[in-house]
Design an enzyme around this catalytic site. Structure first.
Site, PDB file in Angstrom:
ATOM      1  N   TYR A 186      85.000 -36.707 -28.622  1.00  0.00           N
ATOM      2  CA  TYR A 186      85.404 -38.074 -28.557  1.00  0.00           C
ATOM      3  C   TYR A 186      87.206 -36.097 -27.853  1.00  0.00           C
ATOM      4  CZ  TYR A 186      84.352 -42.468 -28.548  1.00  0.00           C
ATOM      5  OH  TYR A 186      83.727 -43.819 -28.855  1.00  0.00           O
ATOM      6  N   LYS A 219      72.934 -35.436 -37.478  1.00  0.00           N
ATOM      7  CA  LYS A 219      72.120 -35.197 -36.831  1.00  0.00           C
ATOM      8  C   LYS A 219      71.820 -33.503 -36.791  1.00  0.00           C
ATOM      9  CE  LYS A 219      68.195 -36.190 -33.691  1.00  0.00           C
ATOM     10  NZ  LYS A 219      67.210 -37.098 -33.880  1.00  0.00           N
ATOM     11  N   ASP A 245      68.979 -41.169 -35.784  1.00  0.00           N
ATOM     12  CA  ASP A 245      68.506 -42.019 -35.251  1.00  0.00           C
ATOM     13  C   ASP A 245      67.452 -42.655 -36.230  1.00  0.00           C
ATOM     14  OD1 ASP A 245      67.343 -39.456 -36.405  1.00  0.00           O
ATOM     15  OD2 ASP A 245      65.375 -39.748 -34.858  1.00  0.00           O
ATOM     16  N   ASP A 262      80.981 -44.552 -33.719  1.00  0.00           N
ATOM     17  CA  ASP A 262      81.574 -46.025 -32.699  1.00  0.00           C
ATOM     18  C   ASP A 262      80.167 -46.500 -32.561  1.00  0.00           C
ATOM     19  OD1 ASP A 262      82.860 -47.152 -29.849  1.00  0.00           O
ATOM     20  OD2 ASP A 262      81.713 -45.217 -28.270  1.00  0.00           O
ATOM     21  N   ASP A 288      79.388 -50.822 -33.742  1.00  0.00           N
ATOM     22  CA  ASP A 288      78.772 -52.482 -33.168  1.00  0.00           C
ATOM     23  C   ASP A 288      77.444 -52.610 -33.242  1.00  0.00           C
ATOM     24  OD1 ASP A 288      81.488 -51.476 -31.378  1.00  0.00           O
ATOM     25  OD2 ASP A 288      79.827 -51.448 -29.031  1.00  0.00           O
TER      26      ASP A 288
HETATM   27  C1  IPM Z   1      85.979 -48.462 -30.287  1.00  0.00           C
HETATM   28  C2  IPM Z   1      86.187 -48.475 -28.767  1.00  0.00           C
HETATM   29  C3  IPM Z   1      86.785 -47.118 -28.199  1.00  0.00           C
HETATM   30  C4  IPM Z   1      85.869 -45.692 -28.213  1.00  0.00           C
HETATM   31  C5  IPM Z   1      86.901 -46.884 -26.836  1.00  0.00           C
HETATM   32  C6  IPM Z   1      87.235 -48.071 -25.860  1.00  0.00           C
HETATM   33  C7  IPM Z   1      87.719 -45.896 -26.372  1.00  0.00           C
HETATM   34  O1  IPM Z   1      84.730 -48.463 -28.046  1.00  0.00           O
HETATM   35  O2  IPM Z   1      87.051 -48.320 -30.499  1.00  0.00           O
HETATM   36  O3  IPM Z   1      84.872 -48.606 -30.430  1.00  0.00           O
HETATM   37  O4  IPM Z   1      85.301 -45.573 -28.462  1.00  0.00           O
HETATM   38  O5  IPM Z   1      86.587 -45.147 -29.657  1.00  0.00           O
HETATM   39 MG    MG Z   2      83.178 -48.831 -29.413  1.00  0.00          MG
END
Ligand code: IPM
Ligand code: MG
Length: 355
Positions: free
Chosen positions: A142, A189, A221, A245, A249
């Site tokens: 990042y 990884k 993975d 990240d 999710d």
């Molecule tokens: C998160 C989001 C952010 C990230 C984006 C919006 C930059 O997806 O907080 O997980 O990738 O960290």
């Molecule tokens: Mg995110």
């Protein structure tokens, strides 16, 4: 206690949900005899519209001058056309790195009342899901050097980690594990990436300071597969920025209630930034539909981590549990059977239960 909180409502449903969290915080302050002052800060699309940049120096300075930051959400299709370095998301990245918030805690829990909302089969989640993603937040791909070749036909993003960056986040993970089921899984990884090999070496060294905590390793993975095959394997999932990240999710989705999950971004002192895991949902902004619970629970995390107000944090969490137990649901978690309440009513039901 006196608390100075910076509010970053941001875009989309951000203002709707932050408003409810503030009402809940005010109620806690009233019941427990604290005083809270708020300073509202522009960040994200709203800042692009007003100041032509996603985050101004003044906004960052105001956030830094506060005791803690409560953020709603940033971004939306309205700003999709703006160049990469001026996108609303840059505000988030700017706050994280500008404030030095290297440690991102993202708990994913299945609420028993909402278990049917999980997309996983009941047999997979019958023992519940309760895991904590500990994501490194200010390093890696990042924030590494990025660019294009002179002819524009190639691009790169560098992933770089130092031993110091890895050890400080590892310590946070082991400390968090001590308060939980004492099990850390390092996700990497290491069969391909040199940074991952440095992570393994460093984390296994730090682990020696925590003999009471078990450490295991998993390739990313495989981890993405195990999360849906056997989520209860995980207690604390420690990982670098981008894997975190993606996996956070996935972890949040298996709970079926992304509108319910809170997060904290911390550093080594008590300062922190707290925000729901979900996005800005511009399609339902300003309609009194959004679920404020993730933001309300983020406010509870703020009381716990930045102000050491455990009792008060619990009071909020208990109020949320009681709202769920009483069958009160916003639209996203109502299913088709029950009638849904709006954002504001949900907030009122929570604050009524703060004791
Ligand atoms: C998160 C989001 C952010 C990230 C984006 C919006 C930059 O997806 O907080 O997980 O990738 O960290
Ligand atoms: Mg995110």
């Amino acid at each position: 206690m006196e608390m100075h909180i910076a509010l970053v409502p941001g875009d989309g449903i951000g203002p709707d949900i932050v408003r409810e969290a503030v009402r809940v915080l005010d109620r806690v302050a009233e019941v427990y005899g604290h005083s809270i002052t708020y300073k509202e800060i522009d960040a994200g699309g709203v800042s692009i519209d007003k100041h032509n940049v996603p985050l101004t120096e003044e906004a960052l300075a105001a956030a830094a001058a506060s005791d803690a930051v409560l953020l709603g959400a940033v971004g939306g299709p309205k700003w999709d056309h703006v160049p990469g370095n001026l996108r609303p998301e840059k505000a988030l990245l700017g706050l994280r790195s500008g404030l030095g918030l290297f440690c991102n805690l993202r708990p994913a829990v299945i609420y028993p009342e909402l278990a049917s909302a999980s997309p996983l089969k009941p047999s997979v989640i019958s023992d519940g899901v309760d895991l904590l993603v500990v994501r490194e937040l200010t390093g890696g791909i990042y924030f590494g050097e990025k660019g294009r070749s002179d002819d524009g036909n190639a691009a790169y993003d560098i992933m770089r980690y130092s031993v110091d960056e890895i050890s400080r986040i590892a310590r946070k993970a082991f400390e968090a594990a001590r308060l939980r089921r004492k099990h850390v899984t390092l996700v990497d990884k290491a069969n391909v990436l040199e940074t991952s090999r440095l992570w393994r070496e460093t984390v296994s060294r730090v682990a020696e300071e925590y003999p009471d905590v078990t450490l295991d390793y998993m390739y990313v993975d495989n981890a993405s597969m195990q999360l849906v095959r056997d989520p209860k394997h995980f207690d604390v999932l420690l990982t670098e920025n981008m894997f975190g990240d993606i996996l956070s999710d996935e972890a949040s989705m298996i709970t079926g209630s992304i509108g319910m999950l809170a997060s904290a971004s911390l550093r080594d002192d008590s300062f922190g930034m707290y925000e729901p895991i979900h996005g800005s949902a511009p399609d339902i902004a300003g309609q009194d539909i959004a679920n404020p619970i993730a933001t309300v629970l983020s406010a509870a995390m703020m009381l716990r981590y930045s102000f050491s107000l455990e009792k008060e944090a619990r009071a909020i969490e208990d109020a949320v549990s009681s709202v769920l137990a009483d069958g009160i649901r916003t639209k996203d978690i109502a299913g088709d059977s029950s009638a849904a309440v709006g954002t504001h009513e949900c907030g009122s039901e929570i604050l009524r239960r703060i004791k």
